[in-house]
Motif scaffolding. Structure first.
Motif, short mmCIF file in Angstrom:
data_model
loop_
_atom_site.label_atom_id
_atom_site.label_comp_id
_atom_site.label_asym_id
_atom_site.label_seq_id
_atom_site.Cartn_x
_atom_site.Cartn_y
_atom_site.Cartn_z
N LYS A 261 -12.52 -4.49 11.18
CA LYS A 261 -12.33 -3.59 10.20
C LYS A 261 -11.26 -2.56 10.74
O LYS A 261 -11.25 -2.29 12.30
CB LYS A 261 -13.54 -2.80 9.92
N PHE A 262 -10.27 -1.77 10.15
CA PHE A 262 -9.20 -1.17 10.82
C PHE A 262 -8.89 0.08 9.87
O PHE A 262 -9.24 -0.16 8.42
CB PHE A 262 -8.24 -1.85 11.31
N VAL A 263 -8.35 1.12 10.19
CA VAL A 263 -7.62 2.15 9.48
C VAL A 263 -6.50 2.72 10.13
O VAL A 263 -6.37 2.69 11.33
CB VAL A 263 -8.71 3.25 9.15
N CYS A 264 -5.55 2.67 9.44
CA CYS A 264 -4.24 3.24 9.76
C CYS A 264 -3.67 4.34 8.77
O CYS A 264 -4.08 4.29 7.67
CB CYS A 264 -3.35 2.06 10.10
N LYS A 265 -2.82 5.03 9.21
CA LYS A 265 -2.04 6.11 8.63
C LYS A 265 -0.69 5.97 8.48
O LYS A 265 0.03 5.66 9.40
CB LYS A 265 -2.32 7.57 9.49
N GLY A 266 -0.05 6.24 7.38
CA GLY A 266 1.61 6.09 7.16
C GLY A 266 1.84 5.79 5.50
O GLY A 266 0.87 5.40 4.79
N ASP A 267 2.93 6.18 5.19
CA ASP A 267 3.11 5.98 3.74
C ASP A 267 3.25 4.75 3.41
O ASP A 267 3.08 4.62 2.19
CB ASP A 267 4.42 6.88 3.65
N ASN A 270 3.01 -1.44 5.44
CA ASN A 270 3.49 -2.55 6.71
C ASN A 270 4.29 -1.28 7.78
O ASN A 270 4.68 -2.04 8.79
CB ASN A 270 4.91 -3.10 5.92
N ASN A 271 3.90 -0.12 7.75
CA ASN A 271 4.35 0.74 8.87
C ASN A 271 3.81 1.92 8.98
O ASN A 271 3.95 3.05 8.68
CB ASN A 271 5.77 1.06 8.44
N CYS A 272 2.18 1.45 9.22
CA CYS A 272 1.35 2.60 9.42
C CYS A 272 0.72 2.30 10.98
O CYS A 272 0.66 1.32 11.64
CB CYS A 272 0.18 2.34 8.54
N THR A 273 0.33 3.51 11.30
CA THR A 273 -0.27 3.58 12.72
C THR A 273 -1.96 3.55 12.88
O THR A 273 -2.50 4.25 12.24
CB THR A 273 0.23 4.84 13.55
N ASN A 274 -2.29 2.82 13.71
CA ASN A 274 -3.89 2.88 13.81
C ASN A 274 -4.29 3.97 14.44
O ASN A 274 -3.93 4.45 15.23
CB ASN A 274 -4.37 1.72 14.94
N VAL A 275 -5.37 4.48 14.02
CA VAL A 275 -5.81 6.03 13.83
C VAL A 275 -7.15 5.97 15.08
O VAL A 275 -7.72 6.95 15.55
CB VAL A 275 -6.02 6.97 12.85
N VAL A 276 -7.76 4.86 15.01
CA VAL A 276 -9.12 4.71 15.58
C VAL A 276 -9.04 4.18 17.11
O VAL A 276 -8.66 2.81 17.17
CB VAL A 276 -10.42 3.78 14.86
N THR A 277 -8.89 5.15 17.99
CA THR A 277 -8.39 4.63 19.24
C THR A 277 -9.43 5.47 20.25
O THR A 277 -10.55 6.32 19.97
CB THR A 277 -6.99 4.98 19.73
N ILE A 278 -9.35 5.07 21.46
CA ILE A 278 -10.33 5.58 22.43
C ILE A 278 -10.03 6.98 22.53
O ILE A 278 -8.99 7.44 22.66
CB ILE A 278 -10.29 4.92 23.83
N GLY A 319 -5.27 -6.72 -2.64
CA GLY A 319 -6.66 -6.62 -3.20
C GLY A 319 -7.76 -6.33 -2.28
O GLY A 319 -8.85 -5.92 -2.66
N ASN A 320 -7.41 -6.35 -0.96
CA ASN A 320 -8.37 -6.33 0.13
C ASN A 320 -8.39 -4.87 0.81
O ASN A 320 -9.10 -4.92 1.79
CB ASN A 320 -8.37 -7.41 1.15
N TYR A 321 -7.72 -3.94 0.27
CA TYR A 321 -7.76 -2.60 1.02
C TYR A 321 -8.03 -1.53 0.02
O TYR A 321 -8.04 -1.48 -1.07
CB TYR A 321 -6.32 -2.55 1.45
N THR A 322 -8.37 -0.40 0.73
CA THR A 322 -8.44 0.89 0.05
C THR A 322 -7.29 1.78 0.57
O THR A 322 -7.16 2.00 1.72
CB THR A 322 -9.87 1.65 0.58
N ASN A 323 -6.55 2.48 -0.78
CA ASN A 323 -5.72 3.31 -0.23
C ASN A 323 -6.21 4.72 -0.50
O ASN A 323 -6.62 4.92 -1.63
CB ASN A 323 -4.40 3.20 -1.11
N ILE A 324 -6.20 5.60 0.78
CA ILE A 324 -6.83 6.89 0.68
C ILE A 324 -5.69 7.86 1.00
O ILE A 324 -4.97 7.97 1.79
CB ILE A 324 -7.85 7.17 1.62
N HIS A 325 -5.51 8.97 -0.11
CA HIS A 325 -4.74 10.04 0.08
C HIS A 325 -5.59 11.34 0.60
O HIS A 325 -6.28 11.70 -0.20
CB HIS A 325 -4.17 10.37 -1.25
N LEU A 326 -5.53 11.64 1.82
CA LEU A 326 -6.35 13.05 2.42
C LEU A 326 -5.58 14.05 2.39
O LEU A 326 -4.15 14.29 2.79
CB LEU A 326 -6.64 12.45 3.80
N SER A 327 -6.10 15.14 1.71
CA SER A 327 -5.20 16.43 1.71
C SER A 327 -6.37 17.47 2.70
O SER A 327 -7.44 17.44 2.57
CB SER A 327 -5.17 16.99 0.29
N VAL A 328 -5.55 18.20 3.40
CA VAL A 328 -6.24 19.25 4.25
C VAL A 328 -5.90 20.91 3.87
O VAL A 328 -4.92 20.99 3.79
CB VAL A 328 -5.99 19.04 5.91
#
Length: 453
Positions: A261-267, A270-278, A319-328
């Motif tokens: 499982k993974f999660v990445c950030k980007g618009d 095909n060009n998003c960065t993995n955010v779960v790191t050490i 069809g195997n993904y969730t797209n999440i828009h996070l506002s802070v």
């Protein structure tokens, strides 16, 4: 003369005379379209009149005759160079089906060519094959045909009108009209396949598989293609407050329970960065029972806002993904924004009451939270001393004379000495000073009990 010719023609038909006939022309047309009836004639008849008639071909059955060029929905043109005249019937109706005759007028018996016209509705088909796919992917449209059409031309068009299909063909068996559409013909299996790549949402719609026939009425089968939007198991909008944690929930298919499982950030996915790191603020926890995993972001920052993609298939299968828009949101910025809005609308006055109400409600909430937090530490102490405080307050209300007040003051001094406070009591201080201060002086339960006695 024409009347006599007509009578002779009818007589010839009634006795199955074929001496003046020149073959049979079979034509097929579609309702609402047009049909061309082309008839050839022999050398030497270039200057003779030509005509098209229907049925018994009497005077009232003649539809159009040269040198006319157009009459109602009929038109005629004589090409003397090729010795072919063509009659056109426009806006075909189902009732236009039947027997026609191409005629060349001459002395004696005219020259006739029989024409049989069949008119079909311009629609297709009773059975429609449903196909689904996703944008950016590909799909294969399979079109079966009969064995007698094995060597005939095959094609695919978009739409539901057979009459226009060949003219609008996206791909044919003898050419490539579109690079995204590729047609292959398996003659052994009697099926041709059209593969469509780089699908877009605009590719959704009705298609016709066509097989050309020598009769002019091609054979069709219908396909309905639905192209779904790429993404997602679900698309979500989540909001959080700066400094607080927030949790993103990502479902996945049951068959992906053992996938990474993974999660990445980007618009763009095909060009998003993995955010779960050490040592990052992002942590991932898998919940197998719910077929989803949770991504928790600790101590949100303003820069955490954006688009996230979480999934369980590294191949980016649609069809195997969730797209999440996070506002802070920042509370301090919100208060400043409300204050600025109030100042900017002060002169107008119309929106000021609403803005002030919102600002007041927000400030009251913040103050209440601060008070609750501060009172947590003193809650036990206050509750423990409440009976004694209330008792002293009652005593101050009942004993109103100075002697009682002085007695109470002496009792307070004794309490101070017992607790280790040796400050002298100011003799000038009014003896009936507010006795609620005794709540701050009492320091042990034994003294409280003595006071009560």
């Amino acid at each position: 003369m024409w009347s006599l010719q007509s009578q002779l023609f009818v007589l010839c038909i009634s006795v199955s005379c074929v001496a003046g006939a020149a073959g049979l022309i079979l034509l097929f047309g579609y309702e609402g379209r047009h049909i061309n009836v082309s008839c050839s004639y022999a050398h030497g008849y270039e200057s003779y009149e030509k005509y098209l008639c229907k049925g018994d071909c009497g005077n009232s059955d003649v539809l159009i005759m040269t040198p006319e060029t157009k009459k109602n929905k009929y038109s005629i043109h004589d090409d003397k160079m090729t010795r072919v005249f063509t009659a056109t019937i426009s806006d075909l109706l189902l009732m236009d089906a039947g027997k026609y005759w191409c005629g060349v007028s001459r002395d004696g018996t005219d020259i006739y060519t029989e024409v049989k016209l069949e008119v079909k509705p311009d629609s297709c088909c009773d059975n429609v094959i449903q196909i689904q796919s996703y944008e950016e992917g590909s799909v294969s449209i399979r079109c079966p045909y009969e064995s007698e059409n094995r060597n005939n031309r095959k094609y695919l068009c978009k739409g539901t009108q057979p009459s226009m299909c060949l003219q609008r063909a996206l791909s044919t068996s003898d050419s490539k009209a579109n690079t995204r559409f590729t047609l292959t013909d398996d003659k052994l299996a009697r099926m041709f396949t059209v593969t469509v790549t780089a699908l877009t949402l605009k590719d959704s719609g009705s298609y016709l598989c066509g097989v050309h026939t020598n009769t002019g009425l091609d054979v069709f089968s219908a396909v309905e293609l639905e192209v779904k939007e790429w993404c997602c198991v679900k698309s979500k909008h989540v909001s959080g407050i700066v400094g607080n944690p927030v949790t993103l929930q990502c479902p996945y298919p049951a068959q992906h329970v053992d996938n990474r499982k993974f999660v990445c950030k980007g618009d763009e996915r095909n060009n998003c960065t993995n955010v779960v790191t050490i040592a990052s603020r992002f942590t991932l926890q898998d919940d197998i029972s719910l077929h989803s995993f949770l991504v928790t972001v600790a101590q949100l920052e303003a820069g955490d806002a954006g688009t996230y993609w979480c999934g369980s298939d590294s191949r980016w299968g649609a069809g195997n993904y969730t797209n999440i828009h996070l506002s802070v949101v920042s509370l301090s910025n919100t208060i400043v924004a409300i204050t600025a809005a109030a100042n900017s609308t002060l002169l107008k006055g119309a929106a000021l009451p609403l803005i002030l109400t919102a600002a007041t409600a927000l400030l009251v909430l913040i103050v209440a939270l601060v008070i609750v937090y501060k009172c947590k530490g003193a809650e036990v102490f206050t509750d423990r001393n409440k009976p004694e405080a209330e008792e002293v307050m009652q005593a101050a209300d009942i004993y109103g004379n100075q002697e009682v007040a002085m007695f109470s003051k002496r009792k307070i001094s004794q309490q101070q000495r017992a607790c280790g406070h040796y400050d002298d009591v100011d003799s000038d201080q009014p003896d009936y000073e507010n006795f609620t201060k005794t709540e701050e002086i009492y320091c042990n339960e034994s003294f409280h009990e003595a006071t009560k006695r």
